[in-house]
Enzyme design. Structure first.
Site, PDB file in Angstrom:
ATOM      1  CG  ASN A 123     -25.575  -2.736   5.344  1.00 36.98           C
ATOM      2  OD1 ASN A 123     -24.413  -2.348   5.238  1.00 36.98           O
ATOM      3  ND2 ASN A 123     -25.913  -4.003   5.228  1.00 36.98           N
ATOM      4  CB  CYS A 131     -29.167  -5.252   6.027  1.00 39.18           C
ATOM      5  SG  CYS A 131     -28.970  -5.044   4.247  1.00 39.18           S
TER       6      CYS A 131
END
Length: 166
Positions: A123, A131
């Site tokens: 991410n 995340c």
């Protein structure tokens, strides 16, 4: 604009310095300092109104006065699968948690926990796309690729009141 074609700012945070990039319309990346370094630390800062707004919202998040971000965030790159994982992560709110398995099932890919973990770790916009809100099914922390790793994830989880196990 910087030589990489984006705007860039850095700001302090309780988990280390942050570095954000933008194309002026959307946030492209957020990096958390690792080992005292940031990916673009040699590049001069080039503020923009959007990055100034992001800095204010992140400061409020870390101060405990903001639980949602109101920013255009578009992670670039990544496979279609990674983009799908990042989209699902962007739907998680402050204090919400999911597991790697749940993420895989929600994308129609049961049993893809390892691939989900890889996508979560890739991410490019952590914190803004949460995340850190992904744990093992038993709420164990299995790793974190941002900042100082697991201690950074623990700080973020504790900040949001998310129960977890080490």
């Amino acid at each position: 604009m910087t030589t990489i074609g984006t705007f860039l700012i850095r700001l302090p945070s309780p988990i280390g310095r942050l570095e954000l990039t933008s194309d002026g319309e959307r946030i492209l990346s957020l990096s958390i300092e690792q080992g005292g370094h940031l990916p673009l630390e040699e590049t001069p800062e080039e503020p923009s109104p959007l990055l100034d707004r992001a800095a204010r919202q992140l400061t409020e998040y870390f101060a405990g006065t903001r639980t949602a971000f109101d920013l255009p965030v578009t992670p670039t790159g990544g496979t279609a699968f990674q983009q799908g994982v990042w989209q699902r992560l962007s739907e998680l709110g402050f204090g919400e948690v999911t597991s790697y398995g749940e993420l895989g099932r929600s994308l129609g890919r049961p049993g893809s926990g390892r691939a989900v973990g890889g996508a979560v770790g890739a991410n490019p916009v952590p914190i803004l796309i949460g995340c850190h809100r992904v744990l093992a099914a038993d709420h164990r922390i299995t790793g974190y690729s941002g900042g100082n790793g697991v201690p950074t994830k623990v700080w973020l989880l504790d900040h949001e009141g998310i129960e977890h196990r080490s």
